[in-house]
Write a protein that holds these residues in place. Structure first.
Motif, mmCIF file in Angstrom:
data_model
loop_
_atom_site.group_PDB
_atom_site.id
_atom_site.type_symbol
_atom_site.label_atom_id
_atom_site.label_comp_id
_atom_site.label_asym_id
_atom_site.label_seq_id
_atom_site.Cartn_x
_atom_site.Cartn_y
_atom_site.Cartn_z
ATOM 1 N N GLN A 1 0.821 -1.194 0.000
ATOM 2 C CA GLN A 1 0.000 0.000 0.000
ATOM 3 C C GLN A 1 0.856 1.245 0.000
ATOM 4 O O GLN A 1 1.967 1.276 0.533
ATOM 5 C CB GLN A 1 -0.924 0.017 1.229
ATOM 6 N N ARG A 2 0.314 2.304 -0.608
ATOM 7 C CA ARG A 2 0.981 3.598 -0.599
ATOM 8 C C ARG A 2 0.543 4.372 0.636
ATOM 9 O O ARG A 2 -0.607 4.307 1.038
ATOM 10 C CB ARG A 2 0.612 4.375 -1.865
ATOM 11 N N ARG A 3 1.472 5.097 1.215
ATOM 12 C CA ARG A 3 1.114 5.917 2.374
ATOM 13 C C ARG A 3 0.419 7.179 1.883
ATOM 14 O O ARG A 3 0.930 7.907 1.045
ATOM 15 C CB ARG A 3 2.378 6.286 3.156
ATOM 16 N N ILE A 4 -0.757 7.417 2.407
ATOM 17 C CA ILE A 4 -1.566 8.561 1.997
ATOM 18 C C ILE A 4 -1.512 9.616 3.091
ATOM 19 O O ILE A 4 -1.922 9.377 4.223
ATOM 20 C CB ILE A 4 -3.022 8.153 1.734
ATOM 21 N N GLU A 5 -0.969 10.773 2.755
ATOM 22 C CA GLU A 5 -0.887 11.865 3.716
ATOM 23 C C GLU A 5 -2.239 12.563 3.830
ATOM 24 O O GLU A 5 -2.903 12.824 2.823
ATOM 25 C CB GLU A 5 0.172 12.874 3.296
ATOM 26 N N PRO A 6 -2.672 12.863 5.043
ATOM 27 C CA PRO A 6 -3.941 13.576 5.204
ATOM 28 C C PRO A 6 -3.854 14.983 4.643
ATOM 29 O O PRO A 6 -2.796 15.609 4.670
ATOM 30 C CB PRO A 6 -4.153 13.575 6.714
ATOM 31 N N ARG A 7 -4.972 15.466 4.142
ATOM 32 C CA ARG A 7 -5.018 16.807 3.577
ATOM 33 C C ARG A 7 -5.275 17.823 4.676
ATOM 34 O O ARG A 7 -5.889 17.530 5.690
ATOM 35 C CB ARG A 7 -6.113 16.892 2.510
ATOM 36 N N SER A 8 -4.780 19.003 4.455
ATOM 37 C CA SER A 8 -4.941 20.065 5.436
ATOM 38 C C SER A 8 -6.387 20.507 5.495
ATOM 39 O O SER A 8 -7.097 20.528 4.478
ATOM 40 C CB SER A 8 -4.048 21.261 5.074
ATOM 41 N N ALA A 9 -6.843 20.863 6.659
ATOM 42 C CA ALA A 9 -8.236 21.287 6.834
ATOM 43 C C ALA A 9 -8.503 22.636 6.184
ATOM 44 O O ALA A 9 -9.646 22.967 5.889
ATOM 45 C CB ALA A 9 -8.576 21.350 8.316
ATOM 46 N N ASP A 10 -7.437 23.425 5.936
ATOM 47 C CA ASP A 10 -7.657 24.751 5.368
ATOM 48 C C ASP A 10 -7.306 24.804 3.886
ATOM 49 O O ASP A 10 -6.978 25.856 3.353
ATOM 50 C CB ASP A 10 -6.855 25.811 6.128
ATOM 51 N N ASP A 11 -7.333 23.628 3.215
ATOM 52 C CA ASP A 11 -7.097 23.631 1.784
ATOM 53 C C ASP A 11 -8.141 24.485 1.084
ATOM 54 O O ASP A 11 -9.284 24.598 1.516
ATOM 55 C CB ASP A 11 -7.159 22.200 1.218
ATOM 56 N N SER A 12 -7.739 25.076 -0.046
ATOM 57 C CA SER A 12 -8.654 25.934 -0.784
ATOM 58 C C SER A 12 -9.865 25.145 -1.271
ATOM 59 O O SER A 12 -9.765 23.976 -1.626
ATOM 60 C CB SER A 12 -7.925 26.542 -1.989
ATOM 61 N N LEU A 13 -11.010 25.824 -1.274
ATOM 62 C CA LEU A 13 -12.274 25.238 -1.729
ATOM 63 C C LEU A 13 -12.639 23.976 -0.965
ATOM 64 O O LEU A 13 -13.223 23.053 -1.508
ATOM 65 C CB LEU A 13 -12.207 24.948 -3.240
ATOM 66 N N SER A 14 -12.290 23.915 0.299
ATOM 67 C CA SER A 14 -12.620 22.739 1.103
ATOM 68 C C SER A 14 -14.109 22.635 1.378
ATOM 69 O O SER A 14 -14.614 21.568 1.705
ATOM 70 C CB SER A 14 -11.864 22.785 2.433
ATOM 71 N N GLY A 15 -14.850 23.741 1.247
ATOM 72 C CA GLY A 15 -16.278 23.720 1.536
ATOM 73 C C GLY A 15 -17.151 23.347 0.357
ATOM 74 O O GLY A 15 -18.379 23.329 0.485
ATOM 75 N N VAL A 16 -16.556 23.041 -0.801
ATOM 76 C CA VAL A 16 -17.353 22.704 -1.981
ATOM 77 C C VAL A 16 -18.194 21.458 -1.710
ATOM 78 O O VAL A 16 -17.667 20.430 -1.269
ATOM 79 C CB VAL A 16 -16.450 22.477 -3.202
ATOM 80 N N VAL A 17 -19.482 21.537 -1.980
ATOM 81 C CA VAL A 17 -20.385 20.396 -1.799
ATOM 82 C C VAL A 17 -20.338 19.563 -3.076
ATOM 83 O O VAL A 17 -20.766 20.010 -4.136
ATOM 84 C CB VAL A 17 -21.810 20.863 -1.502
ATOM 85 N N ARG A 18 -19.816 18.338 -2.971
ATOM 86 C CA ARG A 18 -19.606 17.493 -4.133
ATOM 87 C C ARG A 18 -20.803 16.610 -4.466
ATOM 88 O O ARG A 18 -21.010 16.252 -5.620
ATOM 89 C CB ARG A 18 -18.372 16.609 -3.905
ATOM 90 N N CYS A 19 -21.574 16.208 -3.458
ATOM 91 C CA CYS A 19 -22.670 15.279 -3.729
ATOM 92 C C CYS A 19 -23.791 15.483 -2.716
ATOM 93 O O CYS A 19 -23.568 15.945 -1.597
ATOM 94 C CB CYS A 19 -22.178 13.825 -3.700
ATOM 95 N N LEU A 20 -24.997 15.117 -3.129
ATOM 96 C CA LEU A 20 -26.195 15.191 -2.292
ATOM 97 C C LEU A 20 -27.000 13.917 -2.494
ATOM 98 O O LEU A 20 -26.973 13.305 -3.576
ATOM 99 C CB LEU A 20 -27.037 16.411 -2.652
ATOM 100 N N CYS A 21 -27.737 13.522 -1.465
ATOM 101 C CA CYS A 21 -28.481 12.261 -1.539
ATOM 102 C C CYS A 21 -29.696 12.335 -0.621
ATOM 103 O O CYS A 21 -29.582 12.747 0.541
ATOM 104 C CB CYS A 21 -27.565 11.095 -1.147
ATOM 105 N N PHE A 22 -30.864 11.941 -1.154
ATOM 106 C CA PHE A 22 -32.061 11.757 -0.345
ATOM 107 C C PHE A 22 -32.239 10.271 -0.082
ATOM 108 O O PHE A 22 -31.966 9.430 -0.951
ATOM 109 C CB PHE A 22 -33.299 12.283 -1.079
ATOM 110 N N ALA A 23 -32.718 9.933 1.117
ATOM 111 C CA ALA A 23 -32.946 8.524 1.444
ATOM 112 C C ALA A 23 -33.961 8.406 2.567
ATOM 113 O O ALA A 23 -33.972 9.222 3.502
ATOM 114 C CB ALA A 23 -31.634 7.848 1.850
ATOM 115 N N ASP A 24 -34.806 7.373 2.485
ATOM 116 C CA ASP A 24 -35.720 7.020 3.568
ATOM 117 C C ASP A 24 -35.049 5.895 4.345
ATOM 118 O O ASP A 24 -35.055 4.736 3.926
ATOM 119 C CB ASP A 24 -37.056 6.562 2.982
ATOM 120 N N THR A 25 -34.440 6.247 5.497
ATOM 121 C CA THR A 25 -33.621 5.272 6.216
ATOM 122 C C THR A 25 -33.637 5.565 7.712
ATOM 123 O O THR A 25 -34.322 6.486 8.196
ATOM 124 C CB THR A 25 -32.176 5.293 5.671
#
Length: 946
Positions: free
Chosen positions: A628-652
């Protein structure tokens, strides 16, 4: 090239393909400059390396399980010849290649051609006719501009020279039979049908008619003809005033129209009678090949209108910005769309060959959003990509160009009625790459096929909810605003302004008409949208947060800001991001340095919630394996971190394990997932049905908040029922159109980020399983979809799989919910970034992606669901037939056999149909034992060309 007897058209492209229409097939060839047809099914191509190639149509039978079936037509190279001269476009640009001597074939309608020439210096052979000195260039006669075979005597050809000299040459005697002494520089030649005259076009914008008569060897003056010609010519415009126009002019008696196109004219021909007993050509249609589209003009109807194309419609008339696919479209919706988009026109004139493909099992729609604010509906049920309906959203707003003023309709211009314009220009064609306002661009689309509700979202934060109507309507669109910043201090929007909605009623044609406009503030581009028509709810997200809107009561339900305190880039808008380049590079190098010096495992912060405990449990289950490759965590203050990528409705189940209800899920660029419990009055009691009434308002309460440890962007969120199956679409369960979800066993949620896939149990959000795609494969997830693959051997057996498209262009399939890898295929070239970004999956295991701005490639992951071209053509010679297995690449397309082999080609195909250099043979791994009847493979079924 066009064959009037076979009714077939061939087009050679700059990317190296010859495509034949209306036969639904793609033929491989080198880069083509000139094509010439014969009715024997033979095709000549002139290439930019100064080589001529002779191709011949052939047929093949398919061997499917021992049963032979017809339907494969392919193009096979028979001969090639290298011409003298320096290779390249300038030395050998174009000429009409003389056709096969067995079939006299002329451009019967006299027309001049000023767009294509061939420069070949010609030295006259043995001749008893002296050439005047004014037409000589030293020992030669200068560049040859045109070669045209006599329509009645194949042994004679017209040779046109640049200085205006035209020679009628006898091939049998190698002698000049007649000379025509023109006064202007020659551009092109064309014979009249009988061969008694021809037309020459010249650089001064004029054309001349020359009589071919026996007697004198020299003809010094053209003649004036009274024959009722239809004269067609390209160019001819005054260079000073109209040098930038791309025009083809039609003249007949006093009728005169100059067709004004938006891209360069490449070639044109007429569709006419082939009966030799007719005195005239009786042209039916004019076909103009432009650099960006194909336009057909009806010459039999008064006014010479355009003919709507059943294929080859300009997919990129405005740049494509998003796409959406719908399968199993109900007949009622389909018929209403077809009626709204129906434009009566003449019969399409290119109708050769015979389509042998069976009728489609279902009706499929592909919706494309465009930069000019339009949404186009395409019929993709079969091989061809046919336009069905076009929706424009521009008339909802005030723009620079009022949509009520049709620029193609001269009756809207009172000045045009008083003073006739010359030349009589008429705008023709659909290609228009310029948008009146880039803010109109469509970014996201969501359509409910059962309730006929459509949501389109754009670049300036506009979210429009539309309903389908069969009548014209003049009304004002309701407007609501949702402030996603919620008065948060320290943020100032520096991007573009919102579009100004119309305050007065606007006319809307039959089709989808706007019901309400929801304006997100700040007016940033909408990054995700989701419609749940049964609950009358629409959710939308931007780079600042996400909102929830009840379009039944016209009220905002929720507005959540997802901005990080350091996320200043999100406030600049898409047109103000040049300043962020240095910051992005600096952050990237900082992460690289951090990964090099980090020799220890990243310490896990003290868990402060059950969600973080679940993440910590997954992280502690195993150390980083050597592969496995070691994956470094991304910084919390990366640019455009607040972009909403996906939305989902569900009855659950979200609050507890005994009560289920509506929920909304949102995933962001920073690896955050927000889950809201919704109180929807009247759910299950008719409130969501058309005409249903309810009481009270929708409420939203935050139920869970999940933070992925590596903060990778969340690509998709999908809730699974007690059987591990995706929940049905809205209305499917209530209308008994799908199996009801399992609500007795615990549900789970599948969260796909760019780096890994995770399944959590509900409602406690407990870690169940995961797959580290980036760590194992070194790639990142770009597209995710749940697909159902049906068995070819057992009708009632199917499997649901998760398919992932990565940034390397390959496809990974996982079973659900265990996330066990099943198979991997190469699909799109990793260098084709736009193709990867444009990919969209269907629910039955097919997919579409752009191989060029004007072409969609279709592929299939299912051995049962394959859209393939099957056709035949009748020739004057027997069509050579060979038996081919489904494993064989035919007609430049690849097909999937029922036994699991895979053939795949990505992008434009080059090389020989059977031995092309780009063929790939892939043997898929053995499928799990629990799925013995399902065979998966990826199959390139066809190109859907614009």
């Amino acid at each position: 090239a066009f064959d009037p007897q076979l009714q077939l058209m061939a087009v050679g492209t700059k990317s190296g393909a010859m495509k034949m229409y209306p036969l639904p097939a793609l033929y491989p060839a080198p880069v083509s400059l000139s094509l010439s047809f014969t009715s024997l099914g033979r095709l000549l191509s002139l290439l930019d390396d100064n080589t001529l190639h002779l191709w011949e149509l052939g047929g093949a039978s398919r061997d499917r399980g021992g049963a032979k079936s017809e339907g494969v037509v392919y193009l096979e190279e028979k001969r090639n010849y290298s011409l003298l001269g320096r290779p390249g476009l300038e030395s050998c640009r174009y000429t009409h290649t003389p056709p096969h001597t067995h079939t006299p074939h002329t451009p019967h309608t006299p027309h001049t051609h000023t767009t294509h020439t061939t420069h070949t210096h010609h030295t006259t052979h043995t001749t008893h006719t002296p050439v005047p000195e004014d037409y000589r260039c030293g020992k030669s006669l200068g560049p040859v501009e045109s070669l045209q075979e006599h329509p009645k005597q194949p042994g004679k050809i017209l040779i046109g020279y640049s200085r205006g000299l035209v020679v009628l040459w006898d091939l049998s005697t190698c002698n000049a039979e007649h000379m025509f002494l023109g006064k202007q520089q020659l551009e092109s030649l064309v014979w009249e049908r009988s061969g008694s005259s021809f037309v020459s076009s010249h650089s001064d914008g004029g054309y001349s008619v020359w009589a071919v008569a026996s007697g004198n060897t020299y003809t010094h003056q053209p003649v004036s003809s009274s024959i009722p010609y239809v004269v067609l010519y390209s160019g001819g415009m005054p260079r000073a005033s109209y040098g930038d126009r791309h025009c083809v002019t039609i003249q007949q008696d006093k009728q005169h129209v100059t067709l004004d196109f938006t891209s360069r004219v490449i070639d044109f021909f007429t569709v006419h009678t082939t009966d030799l007993e007719h005195d005239y050509d009786d042209p039916k249609a004019l076909v103009v090949l432009l650099e960006e589209e194909l336009v057909v003009i009806d010459l039999l109807t008064t006014g010479w209108p355009s003919v709507p194309p059943p294929y080859l419609a300009p997919l990129h008339s405005s740049a494509i910005t998003t796409s959406c696919h719908l399968d199993n479209v109900p007949a009622k919706l389909w018929d209403r769309l077809a009626a709204a988009g129906n434009s009566q026109g003449a019969h399409w004139p290119i109708c050769g060959g015979k389509n042998l493909a069976p009728p489609p099992r279902q009706q499929e729609l592909l919706l494309t959003g465009h930069e000019d604010g339009t949404v186009r509906f395409w019929n993709v049920s079969a091989v061809a990509m046919t336009p069905l309906y076009k929706l424009s959203t521009a008339n909802v707003f005030h723009t620079d160009c009022d949509p009520n003023d049709d620029p193609l309709d001269p009756t809207n211009d009172p000045e045009a009625l008083q003073e006739e314009e010359w030349p009589p220009f008429r705008k023709v064609g659909c290609f228009d790459p310029y948008s009146d306002d880039p803010r109109l661009g469509i970014q996201k689309i969501s359509l409910c096929k059962y309730s006929c509700r459509l949501v389109v979202a754009g670049t300036a934060g506009q979210v429009i909810v539309l309903g389908l109507s069969d009548e014209w309507s003049d009304h004002t669109v309701d407007v609501s605003t949702v402030d996603l910043l919620q008065d948060r201090e320290g943020f100032t929007w520096k991007g573009h302004d919102r579009l100004e909605p119309r305050a007065s009623p606007a006319p809307f044609p039959p089709g989808f008409q706007p019901l309400v406009l929801v304006q997100a503030l700040p007016p940033a581009s909408v990054t995700s949208v989701m419609l749940h028509a049964e609950w009358n709810l629409v959710a939308f997200g931007t780079s600042h947060g996400f909102g929830l809107f009840d379009y039944h009561r016209r009220t905002a339900v929720l507005a959540r800001c997802t901005l990080h305190p350091n996320d200043s880039l999100a406030m600049e808008g898409p047109l103000s991001r040049v300043k962020s380049l240095k910051k992005s590079l600096r952050q990237s190098f900082r992460r690289i340095r951090k990964s090099r010096v980090s020799g220890k495992k990243r310490p896990i912060p003290t868990p402060t919630s059950k969600i973080q405990e679940a993440n910590a449990a997954l992280a502690d289950q195993e150390e980083v394996a050597p592969v496995q490759r070691r994956i470094e965590p991304r910084s919390a203050d990366d640019s455009l971190s607040g972009v909403v990528r996906c939305l989902c409705f569900a009855d659950t189940y979200l609050r507890d394990g005994t009560h289920h209800g509506p929920t909304l899920w949102a995933g962001t660029n920073s690896g955050s997932v927000y889950a809201y419990a919704l109180e929807v009055p009247g759910v299950g009691s008719g409130r969501g049905r058309p005409g249903g009434e309810g009481s009270g308002c929708v409420e939203a309460v935050l139920g869970k908040e999940i933070q992925l440890m590596h903060r990778a962007p969340v690509v998709s969120v999908c809730v699974l029922d007690g059987r591990g199956k995706p929940l049905p679409e809205p209305y499917q369960a209530s209308l008994d159109l799908a199996t009801a979800p399992d609500m007795t066993n615990p549900h789970s949620v599948l969260i796909a980020s760019e780096e890994q896939l995770k399944v959590f149990s509900l409602p406690k959000v407990g870690a169940k399983t995961k797959f580290k795609l980036t760590a194992h494969e070194g790639c990142r997830v770009r597209r995710v979809a749940m697909v159902t693959v049906c068995s070819t051997a057992q009708e009632d057996y199917s499997e649901t799989s998760l398919v992932c498209l990565t940034n390397l262009g390959d496809l990974h399939l996982f079973n659900v919910p265990a996330l066990r890898p099943q198979v991997r295929y190469d699909c799109i070239r990793k260098e084709d970034i736009s193709g990867i970004a444009s990919c969209v999956f269907t629910r039955n295991g097919q997919g579409f992606y752009l191989i060029s701005p004007s072409e969609y490639q279709r592929f299939s992951l299912s051995a049962k669901v394959i859209t393939e071209p099957l056709c035949t053509v009748e020739l004057e010679r027997p069509l050579e037939t060979h038996i081919r297995s489904l494993h064989t690449n035919t007609s430049g397309d690849t097909h999937q056999a029922d036994t699991g082999g895979v053939r795949r080609h990505c992008g434009p195909i080059r090389g020989h149909p059977r031995t092309g250099p780009n063929r790939k043979d892939i043997t898929p791994p053995t499928l799990p034992k629990h799925s013995p009847h399902t065979t998966r493979g990826i199959s390139s079924t066809t190109n859907l060309q614009s």
